[in-house]
Write an enzyme that holds these catalytic residues in place. Structure first.
Site, PDB file in Angstrom:
ATOM      1  N   LYS A  59      -2.782  -5.915  -7.765  1.00 36.12           N
ATOM      2  CA  LYS A  59      -2.090  -4.672  -7.341  1.00 36.12           C
ATOM      3  C   LYS A  59      -0.721  -4.595  -8.007  1.00 36.12           C
ATOM      4  CE  LYS A  59       0.460  -4.662  -3.626  1.00 36.12           C
ATOM      5  NZ  LYS A  59       1.894  -4.366  -3.468  1.00 36.12           N
ATOM      6  N   ASN A  60       0.039  -5.679  -7.974  1.00 38.58           N
ATOM      7  CA  ASN A  60       1.423  -5.644  -8.463  1.00 38.58           C
ATOM      8  C   ASN A  60       1.536  -5.629  -9.985  1.00 38.58           C
ATOM      9  OD1 ASN A  60       2.276  -5.444  -5.893  1.00 38.58           O
ATOM     10  ND2 ASN A  60       2.972  -7.563  -5.702  1.00 38.58           N
TER      11      ASN A  60
ATOM     12  N   CYS B 160      12.843  -0.395   4.591  1.00 38.04           N
ATOM     13  CA  CYS B 160      11.605  -1.184   4.465  1.00 38.04           C
ATOM     14  C   CYS B 160      11.644  -2.286   5.512  1.00 38.04           C
ATOM     15  CB  CYS B 160      11.504  -1.800   3.069  1.00 38.04           C
ATOM     16  SG  CYS B 160      10.051  -2.827   2.872  1.00 38.04           S
TER      17      CYS B 160
ATOM     18  N   ARG C 228      16.342  -3.404   0.684  1.00 39.99           N
ATOM     19  CA  ARG C 228      15.791  -3.340  -0.689  1.00 39.99           C
ATOM     20  C   ARG C 228      16.528  -2.290  -1.509  1.00 39.99           C
ATOM     21  NH1 ARG C 228       9.349  -3.738  -0.432  1.00 39.99           N
ATOM     22  NH2 ARG C 228       9.609  -4.392  -2.589  1.00 39.99           N
TER      23      ARG C 228
ATOM     24  N   ASP D 275       5.606 -13.424  -1.258  1.00 40.10           N
ATOM     25  CA  ASP D 275       4.395 -12.706  -0.824  1.00 40.10           C
ATOM     26  C   ASP D 275       3.323 -13.636  -0.268  1.00 40.10           C
ATOM     27  OD1 ASP D 275       4.529 -10.203  -3.515  1.00 40.10           O
ATOM     28  OD2 ASP D 275       5.719 -10.487  -1.701  1.00 40.10           O
TER      29      ASP D 275
ATOM     30  N   ARG E  91      -3.221  -1.341   1.972  1.00 40.72           N
ATOM     31  CA  ARG E  91      -2.310  -1.023   0.871  1.00 40.72           C
ATOM     32  C   ARG E  91      -2.514  -1.951  -0.311  1.00 40.72           C
ATOM     33  NH1 ARG E  91       2.964   1.664   2.444  1.00 40.72           N
ATOM     34  NH2 ARG E  91       3.099   1.579   0.166  1.00 40.72           N
TER      35      ARG E  91
HETATM   36  C1  EPZ Z   1       8.120  -6.917  -6.150  1.00 40.70           C
HETATM   37  O1  EPZ Z   1       8.945  -6.004  -5.414  1.00 40.70           O
HETATM   38  C2  EPZ Z   1       6.754  -6.910  -5.439  1.00 40.70           C
HETATM   39  N1  EPZ Z   1       6.238  -5.555  -5.410  1.00 40.70           N
HETATM   40  C3  EPZ Z   1       6.921  -7.411  -4.004  1.00 40.70           C
HETATM   41  O2  EPZ Z   1       5.616  -7.526  -3.432  1.00 40.70           O
HETATM   42  C4  EPZ Z   1       7.526  -8.800  -4.036  1.00 40.70           C
HETATM   43  O3  EPZ Z   1       7.774  -9.216  -2.720  1.00 40.70           O
HETATM   44  C5  EPZ Z   1       8.863  -8.774  -4.813  1.00 40.70           C
HETATM   45  O4  EPZ Z   1       8.661  -8.237  -6.132  1.00 40.70           O
HETATM   46  C6  EPZ Z   1       9.455 -10.172  -4.973  1.00 40.70           C
HETATM   47  O5  EPZ Z   1       8.559 -11.030  -5.592  1.00 40.70           O
HETATM   48  C7  EPZ Z   1       5.585  -5.087  -6.510  1.00 40.70           C
HETATM   49  O6  EPZ Z   1       5.468  -5.720  -7.541  1.00 40.70           O
HETATM   50  C8  EPZ Z   1       5.019  -3.708  -6.409  1.00 40.70           C
HETATM   51  P1  EPZ Z   1      12.549  -7.329  -6.301  1.00 40.70           P
HETATM   52  P2  EPZ Z   1      10.377  -5.549  -5.993  1.00 40.70           P
HETATM   53  O7  EPZ Z   1      13.279  -6.183  -6.898  1.00 40.70           O
HETATM   54  O8  EPZ Z   1      10.354  -5.542  -7.464  1.00 40.70           O
HETATM   55  C9  EPZ Z   1      16.889  -7.506  -4.344  1.00 40.70           C
HETATM   56  C10 EPZ Z   1       3.865  -7.173  -1.890  1.00 40.70           C
HETATM   57  O9  EPZ Z   1       3.733  -7.742  -0.801  1.00 40.70           O
HETATM   58  N2  EPZ Z   1      17.200  -6.324  -5.169  1.00 40.70           N
HETATM   59  O10 EPZ Z   1      12.125  -8.420  -7.201  1.00 40.70           O
HETATM   60  O11 EPZ Z   1      10.752  -4.317  -5.264  1.00 40.70           O
HETATM   61  C11 EPZ Z   1      15.850  -7.209  -3.256  1.00 40.70           C
HETATM   62  O12 EPZ Z   1      16.434  -6.647  -2.113  1.00 40.70           O
HETATM   63  C12 EPZ Z   1       5.270  -6.671  -2.324  1.00 40.70           C
HETATM   64  O13 EPZ Z   1       2.952  -6.971  -2.698  1.00 40.70           O
HETATM   65  C13 EPZ Z   1      18.501  -5.886  -5.253  1.00 40.70           C
HETATM   66  O14 EPZ Z   1      19.400  -6.452  -4.632  1.00 40.70           O
HETATM   67  O15 EPZ Z   1      11.293  -6.762  -5.481  1.00 40.70           O
HETATM   68  C14 EPZ Z   1      15.250  -8.592  -3.029  1.00 40.70           C
HETATM   69  O16 EPZ Z   1      16.051  -9.302  -2.137  1.00 40.70           O
HETATM   70  C15 EPZ Z   1       6.254  -6.673  -1.206  1.00 40.70           C
HETATM   71  N3  EPZ Z   1      18.762  -4.785  -6.026  1.00 40.70           N
HETATM   72  C16 EPZ Z   1      15.300  -9.229  -4.421  1.00 40.70           C
HETATM   73  O17 EPZ Z   1      16.263  -8.490  -5.173  1.00 40.70           O
HETATM   74  C17 EPZ Z   1      17.771  -4.136  -6.742  1.00 40.70           C
HETATM   75  O18 EPZ Z   1      18.059  -3.133  -7.437  1.00 40.70           O
HETATM   76  C18 EPZ Z   1      13.970  -9.223  -5.163  1.00 40.70           C
HETATM   77  O19 EPZ Z   1      13.426  -7.914  -5.101  1.00 40.70           O
HETATM   78  C19 EPZ Z   1      16.450  -4.612  -6.652  1.00 40.70           C
HETATM   79  C20 EPZ Z   1      16.191  -5.722  -5.863  1.00 40.70           C
END
Ligand code: EPZ
Length: 425
Positions: A22-23, A115, A120, A312, A404
């Protein structure tokens, strides 16, 4: 609104086929907006999130056909304005920003809302686009991004408070492939899904090197062309079934997972073996058999960006450790609030104390079935796993969360011998 009735106590055995990721599918589907030529994406899981992305591409004007796992997309003439009604349903919609600004030099996308798994923000996504020369206006809950004379290659460090960002790295990579000159992304995410997106873009004619490392270099090109591409297996779905086998598998036969990638599963495999369970891969690393250990033991887990332990998989391992003798400590450094499943597991008799991003688990408790609420995708999978090991019936409500990201998880578990019913409310 469906709910799931999990009648616990059945031993799992047999073979399960793992779906495409999915991701990986979500940013790859969005990346098809970078060309007007036809792209064919194979092994896209039939889950609500990929359907939302397809709705968004269609709403932007792309022609999309889907037949089981194969999606055919032609983004001939497209709009830059993504409809709030669909975007609000899925945070990952944000990864259309990079491709739209790269191709149309503008994009209007609504700011994602709250969320349940935690805070996020999208500041790093915007930092990457601004580094390439885009201007960003916020108005009415929307982000209006513009690059009047196109994007220009630049160096940018995408490290945030909780480390690198996966979709932020994807967005900047997709924006940079059509930018003038060279872009360097420092502190890039190294997740296998980021590498899969880079491989897809390179197949379209992009010039990306270093994906899978913390430093990605992108040489902008004039144009990209259509391709035929197959996404990687879903390492989180595979990890979930590996934990199911460790928790409820038949000790003699175990459960075999087909269509996996051993390399991508390294962090989960290492923790399962440390907890006393057996995981054996075939020579090619494309299938594995998991058997529950005779003397399972508690382990400590700290989530981290890949190749660290995936957040995850945190909830699923919390389920495992709740029924494993001994004390285990689970810390989530990426989403410190991602422990909604623990209160629901406590309703089933688990002994888990959550404080400040850490769960202390007094394992080995006998669980009993109860009505529980799913709060998010991985929490709902964890509740199914707890239900498999419980006495009586666990009733999981708000099942839309699990749909989802898991393709037919209940059918797949029933094929392995679980006693599960999906009930329409
Ligand atoms: C991806 O989300 C995945 N989603 C998430 O999987 C996964 O939990 C996450 O990466 C971490 O591995 C998809 O790929 C669709 P991040 P993403 O930006 O990219 C902070 C699932 O269960 N951050 O890597 O949205 C954020 O708050 C989902 O399949 C900022 O501070 O996650 C977090 O603490 C849930 N500023 C950390 O970075 C930003 O602009 C990592 O988030 C962006 C993120």
């Amino acid at each position: 609104m469906d709910k799931l009735l999990v009648h616990g106590g059945k031993k799992l055995q047999g073979t399960v086929h793992i779906s495409g990721s999915k991701n990986a599918s979500l940013p790859i589907l969005a990346a098809t907006l970078l060309t007007g030529e036809t792209c064919i994406i194979r092994r896209v899981p039939d889950v609500s999130d990929t359907n939302y992305m397809i709705q968004i591409l269609t709403a932007l004007g792309a022609e999309v056909e889907r037949s089981s796992g194969t999606v055919r997309i032609t983004a001939g003439t497209i709009s830059h304005d993504a409809p709030y009604e669909i975007v609000r349903k899925m945070r990952a919609s944000i990864c259309i920003m990079g491709p739209l600004v790269a191709r149309l030099h503008k994009a209007s996308v609504s700011l994602p809302g709250g969320c349940v798994i935690g805070d996020r923000p999208v500041d790093l996504h915007l930092k990457g686009l601004e580094a390439l020369g885009a201007t960003i206006d916020m108005e009415g809950g929307n982000m209006h991004i513009e690059a009047k004379d196109g994007l220009h290659g630049q160096e940018c460090d995408l490290r945030g408070k909780h480390g690198p960002t996966v979709l932020g790295t994807d967005n900047m990579m997709m924006a940079a492939v059509l930018a003038k000159g060279k872009t360097v992304i420092e502190s890039a995410a190294c997740e296998p899904e980021v590498v899969d997106l880079a491989n897809f873009l390179n197949k379209m004619g992009a010039k990306i090197t270093g994906a899978g490392t913390r430093r990605i270099e992108i040489e902008g090109v004039e144009k990209l062309h259509g391709v035929d591409y197959t996404v990687i297996p879903d390492r989180i779905e595979a990890g979930t079934f590996m934990v199911a086998a460790a928790m409820a598998g038949c000790p003699e036969k175990g459960v075999t997972l087909n269509r996996v990638c051993q390399e991508d599963l390294k962090p989960s495999t290492a923790k399962l073996i440390e907890a006393g369970h057996s995981v054996e891969f075939n020579a090619k690393g494309t299938s594995c058999t998991v058997k529950p250990g005779q003397n399972p033991k508690g382990v400590n887990i700290v989530t981290a960006p890949f190749p660290g332990f995936p957040t995850d998989m945190q909830a699923q391992f919390t389920s495992l450790l709740a029924v494993t003798p001994g004390i285990s400590v689970v810390e989530d450094t990426i989403f410190p609030q991602r422990f909604m499943h623990c209160a629901e597991m406590s309703r089933m008799g688990a002994n888990i104390k959550v404080d400040n991003g850490t769960a202390v688990i007094q394992g080995g408790k006998k669980l009993s079935g109860a009505p529980v609420m799913a709060s998010d995708l991985r929490a709902s999978a964890a509740l199914v796993l707890s239900g498999l090991c419980s006495e009586g019936t666990t009733e999981i409500n708000r099942l839309y969360h699990i749909d989802r990201g898991y393709e037919n998880i209940d059918d797949k578990l029933v094929m392995l011998g679980a006693d599960i019913e999906r009930v329409r409310e």
